[in-house]
Design an enzyme around this catalytic site. Structure first.
Site, PDB file in Angstrom:
ATOM      1  CG  HIS A  92      -2.027   0.846   0.950  1.00 26.56           C
ATOM      2  ND1 HIS A  92      -1.799   2.337   1.251  1.00 26.56           N
ATOM      3  CD2 HIS A  92      -3.234   0.816   0.612  1.00 26.56           C
ATOM      4  CE1 HIS A  92      -2.968   3.023   1.156  1.00 26.56           C
ATOM      5  NE2 HIS A  92      -3.854   2.212   0.845  1.00 26.56           N
ATOM      6  CD  GLU A 164      -5.222   1.327  -3.109  1.00 27.33           C
ATOM      7  OE1 GLU A 164      -6.476   1.306  -3.058  1.00 27.33           O
ATOM      8  OE2 GLU A 164      -4.427   1.408  -2.290  1.00 27.33           O
TER       9      GLU A 164
END
Ligand code: PEP
Length: 251
Positions: A92, A164
């Site tokens: 992430h 993302e």
């Protein structure tokens, strides 16, 4: 086609708040063929697991590559399995930026997670500056190749990619929304990742999620884009009615 919808609760939700969330979520969620995963903080996991009959699997937001030992504050893949976790987010952008996680460390985490039988939700994404400099594909390719280095064929079957774009991830302040990419931009990147998956992993159908300010207002538009197999959801996953609306997607 069914979708995969993953909640990333980040550093939110005490056990009491999670129970309140599920009481409300239960009023909105329908029986769905979509795969739903809730990536909870470690301390909230037992509560989340107890509510699994609402139709989701328990996920984690982090894992350490080592099996055990002198890693204060860390959690191993085996410990996640022990806590009934079945999926884990790795790579992430918040962990890359706030905790200095580099591609080789991410690769070690992925190896440890898949070796323990966990499904990995492997995040890749470019920053605003990288996009402006025209480096989006270069950055994604490097993150993908280095993150997936030396992962065995069997293990690759247990990996889901989450695209993302860092510039699209919400900063947590609803009054300052982040921009969302245009459908054409998402389509372009997902097609690129699909090609990378075919070439690097010899996998024709590795699931590719979109993440970055996906919510109950835009998910229908996002879910029909080619090569979008679902979403990784931050802010909107904290609101039961919004998250349930996304999980109820049916097309
Ligand atoms: C995320 O950080 O994984 C994410 C998707 O966040 P948000 O939906 O809040 O942009």
């Amino acid at each position: 086609m069914s979708k995969m919808i993953v909640a990333n609760w980040k550093m939110n939700m005490t056990s009491a708040q999670a129970n309140e969330f599920f009481d409300e979520y239960a009023k909105h969620i329908k029986k769905t063929k979509n795969k739903v995963v809730i990536c909870a903080p470690f301390t909230t996991m037992p509560t989340v697991f107890k509510r699994r009959r609402l139709g989701f699997k328990l996920g984690a937001q982090n894992v350490h590559p080592a099996e055990n030992g002198t890693h204060t504050g860390e959690i191993s893949a085996k410990m996640l399995v022990d806590a009934k976790v079945t999926s884990v987010i790795i790579g992430h952008s918040e962990r890359r930026a706030q905790f200095g996680e580099c591609n080789s460390f991410i690769n070690a985490k992925i190896k440890a997670a898949v070796a323990a039988g966990l499904q990995v939700i492997f995040c890749i994404g470019e920053t605003a500056d990288e996009r402006e400099m025209g480096k989006t594909f270069e950055v994604l390719k490097k993150q993908f190749i280095e993150g997936m280095a030396d992962i065995g064929a069997e293990a690759k079957k247990n990996i889901v990619i989450a695209y993302e774009p860092v510039w699209a991830i919400s900063g947590g302040d609803p009054n300052k929304p982040s921009p969302t990419p245009k459908s054409a931009e998402i389509a372009e990147v997902h097609a690129f990742i699909r090609k990378l998956g075919k070439k690097q992993l010899k996998s024709s159908r590795i699931p590719i999620l979109y993440g970055g300010s996906a919510n109950d207002k835009n998910f229908k538009e996002i879910f029909v884009i080619e090569n979008v197999d679902g979403a990784l959801v931050g802010g909107a996953s904290l609101v039961p009615s919004k998250f349930a609306a996304m999980c109820n997607f049916n097309k």
